[in-house]
Scaffold this active site. Sequence first.
Site, PDB file in Angstrom:
ATOM      1  N   ARG A  47       0.835  -1.213   0.000  1.00 63.72           N
ATOM      2  CA  ARG A  47       0.000   0.000   0.000  1.00 63.72           C
ATOM      3  C   ARG A  47       0.860   1.249   0.000  1.00 63.72           C
ATOM      4  O   ARG A  47       0.619   2.177  -0.738  1.00 63.72           O
ATOM      5  CB  ARG A  47      -0.878  -0.004   1.256  1.00 63.72           C
ATOM      6  CG  ARG A  47      -2.259  -0.532   1.020  1.00 63.72           C
ATOM      7  CD  ARG A  47      -3.200   0.084   2.045  1.00 63.72           C
ATOM      8  NE  ARG A  47      -4.477  -0.603   2.034  1.00 63.72           N
ATOM      9  CZ  ARG A  47      -4.940  -1.308   3.029  1.00 63.72           C
ATOM     10  NH1 ARG A  47      -4.248  -1.433   4.148  1.00 63.72           N
ATOM     11  NH2 ARG A  47      -6.111  -1.874   2.956  1.00 63.72           N
ATOM     12  N   ARG A  48       1.877   1.252   0.891  1.00 68.19           N
ATOM     13  CA  ARG A  48       2.710   2.456   1.041  1.00 68.19           C
ATOM     14  C   ARG A  48       4.188   2.086   0.857  1.00 68.19           C
ATOM     15  O   ARG A  48       4.842   1.640   1.796  1.00 68.19           O
ATOM     16  CB  ARG A  48       2.467   3.062   2.431  1.00 68.19           C
ATOM     17  CG  ARG A  48       1.106   3.772   2.537  1.00 68.19           C
ATOM     18  CD  ARG A  48       0.819   4.231   3.941  1.00 68.19           C
ATOM     19  NE  ARG A  48       0.425   3.121   4.777  1.00 68.19           N
ATOM     20  CZ  ARG A  48      -0.833   2.706   4.929  1.00 68.19           C
ATOM     21  NH1 ARG A  48      -1.825   3.328   4.318  1.00 68.19           N
ATOM     22  NH2 ARG A  48      -1.115   1.680   5.706  1.00 68.19           N
ATOM     23  N   LYS A 105      -7.907 -16.676   5.880  1.00 71.26           N
ATOM     24  CA  LYS A 105      -9.022 -17.560   6.292  1.00 71.26           C
ATOM     25  C   LYS A 105     -10.373 -16.902   6.124  1.00 71.26           C
ATOM     26  O   LYS A 105     -11.365 -17.578   5.812  1.00 71.26           O
ATOM     27  CB  LYS A 105      -8.856 -18.057   7.731  1.00 71.26           C
ATOM     28  CG  LYS A 105      -8.623 -16.970   8.762  1.00 71.26           C
ATOM     29  CD  LYS A 105      -7.178 -16.793   8.911  1.00 71.26           C
ATOM     30  CE  LYS A 105      -6.615 -15.575   9.483  1.00 71.26           C
ATOM     31  NZ  LYS A 105      -5.633 -15.833  10.516  1.00 71.26           N
ATOM     32  N   VAL A 132      -5.077 -21.791   8.477  1.00 72.28           N
ATOM     33  CA  VAL A 132      -5.569 -22.407   9.717  1.00 72.28           C
ATOM     34  C   VAL A 132      -4.385 -22.905  10.532  1.00 72.28           C
ATOM     35  O   VAL A 132      -3.559 -23.677  10.047  1.00 72.28           O
ATOM     36  CB  VAL A 132      -6.516 -23.601   9.421  1.00 72.28           C
ATOM     37  CG1 VAL A 132      -7.035 -24.192  10.738  1.00 72.28           C
ATOM     38  CG2 VAL A 132      -7.674 -23.163   8.541  1.00 72.28           C
ATOM     39  N   GLY A 187       2.575  -9.592  16.780  1.00 73.81           N
ATOM     40  CA  GLY A 187       2.213  -9.965  15.400  1.00 73.81           C
ATOM     41  C   GLY A 187       1.217 -11.104  15.317  1.00 73.81           C
ATOM     42  O   GLY A 187       1.049 -11.696  14.261  1.00 73.81           O
ATOM     43  N   GLU A 190      -5.070 -10.070  14.379  1.00 70.56           N
ATOM     44  CA  GLU A 190      -5.462  -9.604  13.049  1.00 70.56           C
ATOM     45  C   GLU A 190      -5.371  -8.084  12.995  1.00 70.56           C
ATOM     46  O   GLU A 190      -5.346  -7.411  14.037  1.00 70.56           O
ATOM     47  CB  GLU A 190      -6.894 -10.041  12.736  1.00 70.56           C
ATOM     48  CG  GLU A 190      -7.072 -11.542  12.633  1.00 70.56           C
ATOM     49  CD  GLU A 190      -6.215 -12.157  11.526  1.00 70.56           C
ATOM     50  OE1 GLU A 190      -6.347 -11.763  10.363  1.00 70.56           O
ATOM     51  OE2 GLU A 190      -5.398 -13.035  11.837  1.00 70.56           O
ATOM     52  N   ASP A 201     -12.252 -15.004  13.638  1.00 73.51           N
ATOM     53  CA  ASP A 201     -11.094 -15.692  13.056  1.00 73.51           C
ATOM     54  C   ASP A 201     -11.211 -17.207  13.280  1.00 73.51           C
ATOM     55  O   ASP A 201     -11.039 -17.994  12.343  1.00 73.51           O
ATOM     56  CB  ASP A 201      -9.811 -15.140  13.706  1.00 73.51           C
ATOM     57  CG  ASP A 201      -8.560 -15.842  13.220  1.00 73.51           C
ATOM     58  OD1 ASP A 201      -8.055 -15.464  12.149  1.00 73.51           O
ATOM     59  OD2 ASP A 201      -8.096 -16.779  13.904  1.00 73.51           O
ATOM     60  N   LYS A 205     -11.775 -20.382  10.568  1.00 70.43           N
ATOM     61  CA  LYS A 205     -10.932 -21.587  10.557  1.00 70.43           C
ATOM     62  C   LYS A 205     -11.787 -22.841  10.738  1.00 70.43           C
ATOM     63  O   LYS A 205     -11.542 -23.874  10.095  1.00 70.43           O
ATOM     64  CB  LYS A 205      -9.868 -21.474  11.640  1.00 70.43           C
ATOM     65  CG  LYS A 205      -8.837 -20.390  11.327  1.00 70.43           C
ATOM     66  CD  LYS A 205      -8.004 -20.040  12.546  1.00 70.43           C
ATOM     67  CE  LYS A 205      -6.902 -19.036  12.203  1.00 70.43           C
ATOM     68  NZ  LYS A 205      -6.263 -18.452  13.394  1.00 70.43           N
ATOM     69  N   GLY A 306       2.056 -15.732  14.060  1.00 67.46           N
ATOM     70  CA  GLY A 306       3.399 -15.149  14.059  1.00 67.46           C
ATOM     71  C   GLY A 306       3.961 -15.130  12.646  1.00 67.46           C
ATOM     72  O   GLY A 306       3.607 -15.980  11.815  1.00 67.46           O
TER      73      GLY A 306
HETATM   74  N1  LIG Z   1      -0.012 -12.723  11.493  1.00 68.97           N
HETATM   75  C1  LIG Z   1      -0.290 -14.017  11.659  1.00 68.97           C
HETATM   76  O1  LIG Z   1       0.115 -14.633  12.649  1.00 68.97           O
HETATM   77  C2  LIG Z   1      -1.113 -14.747  10.644  1.00 68.97           C
HETATM   78  C3  LIG Z   1      -1.221 -16.134  10.758  1.00 68.97           C
HETATM   79  C4  LIG Z   1      -1.993 -16.852   9.830  1.00 68.97           C
HETATM   80  C5  LIG Z   1      -2.640 -16.176   8.821  1.00 68.97           C
HETATM   81  N2  LIG Z   1      -2.530 -14.813   8.741  1.00 68.97           N
HETATM   82  C6  LIG Z   1      -3.215 -14.159   7.642  1.00 68.97           C
HETATM   83  O2  LIG Z   1      -2.233 -13.671   6.743  1.00 68.97           O
HETATM   84  C7  LIG Z   1      -2.707 -12.487   6.113  1.00 68.97           C
HETATM   85  C8  LIG Z   1      -1.710 -11.356   6.373  1.00 68.97           C
HETATM   86  O3  LIG Z   1      -1.603 -11.190   7.764  1.00 68.97           O
HETATM   87  P1  LIG Z   1      -0.482 -10.227   8.392  1.00 68.97           P
HETATM   88  O4  LIG Z   1      -0.474 -10.552   9.847  1.00 68.97           O
HETATM   89  O5  LIG Z   1       0.770 -10.305   7.615  1.00 68.97           O
HETATM   90  O6  LIG Z   1      -1.201  -8.823   8.188  1.00 68.97           O
HETATM   91  P2  LIG Z   1      -0.529  -7.382   8.093  1.00 68.97           P
HETATM   92  O7  LIG Z   1      -1.605  -6.395   8.351  1.00 68.97           O
HETATM   93  O8  LIG Z   1       0.721  -7.318   8.911  1.00 68.97           O
HETATM   94  O9  LIG Z   1      -0.068  -7.303   6.562  1.00 68.97           O
HETATM   95  C9  LIG Z   1      -0.950  -7.116   5.506  1.00 68.97           C
HETATM   96  C10 LIG Z   1      -0.253  -6.174   4.547  1.00 68.97           C
HETATM   97  O10 LIG Z   1      -1.011  -6.106   3.337  1.00 68.97           O
HETATM   98  C11 LIG Z   1      -1.049  -4.759   2.918  1.00 68.97           C
HETATM   99  N3  LIG Z   1      -2.239  -4.555   2.095  1.00 68.97           N
HETATM  100  C12 LIG Z   1      -3.520  -4.632   2.461  1.00 68.97           C
HETATM  101  N4  LIG Z   1      -4.328  -4.344   1.413  1.00 68.97           N
HETATM  102  C13 LIG Z   1      -3.519  -4.084   0.365  1.00 68.97           C
HETATM  103  C14 LIG Z   1      -3.754  -3.713  -0.984  1.00 68.97           C
HETATM  104  N5  LIG Z   1      -4.965  -3.543  -1.455  1.00 68.97           N
HETATM  105  N6  LIG Z   1      -2.684  -3.530  -1.791  1.00 68.97           N
HETATM  106  C15 LIG Z   1      -1.432  -3.700  -1.331  1.00 68.97           C
HETATM  107  N7  LIG Z   1      -1.140  -4.049  -0.051  1.00 68.97           N
HETATM  108  C16 LIG Z   1      -2.187  -4.234   0.793  1.00 68.97           C
HETATM  109  C17 LIG Z   1      -1.105  -3.945   4.188  1.00 68.97           C
HETATM  110  O11 LIG Z   1      -0.682  -2.630   3.982  1.00 68.97           O
HETATM  111  C18 LIG Z   1      -0.160  -4.740   5.094  1.00 68.97           C
HETATM  112  O12 LIG Z   1       1.163  -4.299   4.998  1.00 68.97           O
HETATM  113  C19 LIG Z   1      -4.118 -12.251   6.675  1.00 68.97           C
HETATM  114  O13 LIG Z   1      -5.053 -12.859   5.828  1.00 68.97           O
HETATM  115  C20 LIG Z   1      -4.069 -12.982   8.003  1.00 68.97           C
HETATM  116  O14 LIG Z   1      -5.350 -13.399   8.433  1.00 68.97           O
HETATM  117  C21 LIG Z   1      -1.781 -14.088   9.618  1.00 68.97           C
HETATM  118  N1  LIG Z   2      -4.859 -13.686  14.356  1.00 65.73           N
HETATM  119  C1  LIG Z   2      -4.643 -15.086  14.163  1.00 65.73           C
HETATM  120  C2  LIG Z   2      -3.439 -15.319  13.288  1.00 65.73           C
HETATM  121  C3  LIG Z   2      -3.255 -16.769  12.933  1.00 65.73           C
HETATM  122  O1  LIG Z   2      -4.223 -17.201  12.041  1.00 65.73           O
HETATM  123  C4  LIG Z   2      -4.442 -15.741  15.512  1.00 65.73           C
HETATM  124  O2  LIG Z   2      -4.258 -15.029  16.496  1.00 65.73           O
HETATM  125  O3  LIG Z   2      -4.519 -16.962  15.581  1.00 65.73           O
HETATM  126 NA    NA Z   3      -1.501 -24.614   9.091  1.00 66.62          NA
END
Ligand SMILES: NC(=O)c1ccc[n+]([C@@H]2O[C@H](COP(=O)([O-])OP(=O)(O)OC[C@H]3O[C@@H](n4cnc5c(N)ncnc54)[C@H](O)[C@@H]3O)[C@@H](O)[C@H]2O)c1
Ligand SMILES: N[C@@H](CCO)C(=O)O
Ligand code: NA
Length: 453
Positions: A47-48, A105, A132, A187, A190, A201, A205, A306
Amino acid sequence: MGKDVVKVALLGCGVVGSQVVRLLDEQADELAARVGAPVELAGIAVRRPQRHPELPADLVTTDPAQLVARPDVDVVVELMGGIEPARDLLLDALKNGRSVVSANKALLAEEGEALATAARESGADLYYEASVAGAIPLLRPIQQSLAGDRIRRVAGIVNGTTNFILSAMESTGAGYADALEEAGRLGYAEADPTADVDGYDAASKAAILASLAFHTRVTAADVHREGIRDVTATDIASARALGCSVKLLAICEQVDTAAGPAVSARVYPAMIPRSHPLASVSGAFNAVFVEADAAGPLMFYGQGAGGPQTASAVLGDLVAAARNKVIGGRGPRDTAYAHLPIQPMGDVRTRYHVNVDVHDRAGVLAAVASVFAEHEVSIATVKQEGGKDGDDRGHGDDGPTPATLVVVTHEASDAALRATVEALSGLESVRGVASVLRVEDLGRPASALGGAQ
Ligand SMILES: NC(=O)c1ccc[n+]([C@@H]2O[C@H](COP(=O)([O-])OP(=O)(O)OC[C@H]3O[C@@H](n4cnc5c(N)ncnc54)[C@H](O)[C@@H]3O)[C@@H](O)[C@H]2O)c1
Ligand SMILES: N[C@@H](CCO)C(=O)O
Ligand code: NA
């Protein structure tokens, strides 16, 4: 087919995406050896851009649609989160034969059918192991290793943030708000942490798990959902007094009802015995029990949230998708052939722990007990706290003394318990129902699960 380099479009570079970039770079040679060709980033949509000075400038774009449409892209890795624009981007990618890896998810639970259809029609792969239970290999074992068995139940802790909060409240007495803030800093949470604390969430799942385990289509809207916002320090102390811990559980079961087989999928906080292996799962760890007819019970345990942990699962999917691009072949198809109905939540049977605030006077226990009996909710134990002998709250002697009746029931239907709570609230001697928490006995054999009785 026969690619000599696999090009990857990365959408989103936050907590998880940045770790994927790091691992792709650090492990480039090993990944190439495993895939049979180098795996290279074609572009990274953010995004940025100014927030990502560490990324090679020539790879960064703010136009994910243009990146996905590039003819040299083989695999799209989506780590943006949210429904739109991720949904349209991934549908476009799949329709154009790009394979997709996603950790999203919320999107998979809502639009799984549309995505699977697009993948099937174009012959592209759709992988989402990271969606998941983070790092834990769970979807692939369910979809592939157990493909010859019949799964009856998938149950466990699938949200790291809420488990982190509940563990902190139990072990250190930390406040809810402080523990949530720490989970965000680490981290786990969500982008909008209400998705974690209100159970959305975990419900997403559960929908994904139930769909894969029971070969049927379950969406997040089919999952009964309660979060942890209302869990208090008193609930946790009550649980401890009973030898239990409070955990946010996701439970998916195939049940036999009078009308035939159905699926029950539900997410709620519940007391579980401290002797149960799930009770000792703490912090951002997840653990999931899978019960299958021939295999028996299986347990999957590891870090459910994480950046690096989730990136591990993303990379595993990416290697699978990239290998298919190099040597040909496709990942497992969607097998939602069973078309099972959802069991109404009112028919689900569990035990309950109910705190009833009463006026401590003659007959109150009998009045409360008779409301339970009228609704066919059988009481296992009842204990009075406070009241004339135990109260130290310093009120006068004029009116009846407040007390709390702590009731633990035998198994009852959700509908009967709700009706009981409503009737209790109308009793003149009852000041209010302070809390209702389920007590889950996850040791019941899944084959004995039934519908309403
Ligand atoms: N963090 C975790 O532990 C974890 C675990 C399992 C699944 N997930 C999933 O993974 C995905 C990402 O999670 P995260 O923790 O990295 O989130 P996050 O918010 O840290 O990162 C998402 C990034 O995507 C960017 N973004 C959003 N919309 C955008 C767009 N239209 N164009 C360009 N960039 C865009 C945001 O600016 C951000 O930097 C989510 O679907 C989340 O549910 C996260
Ligand atoms: N926010 C989610 C990330 C992993 O899917 C959690 O805390 O389990
Ligand atoms: Na998994």
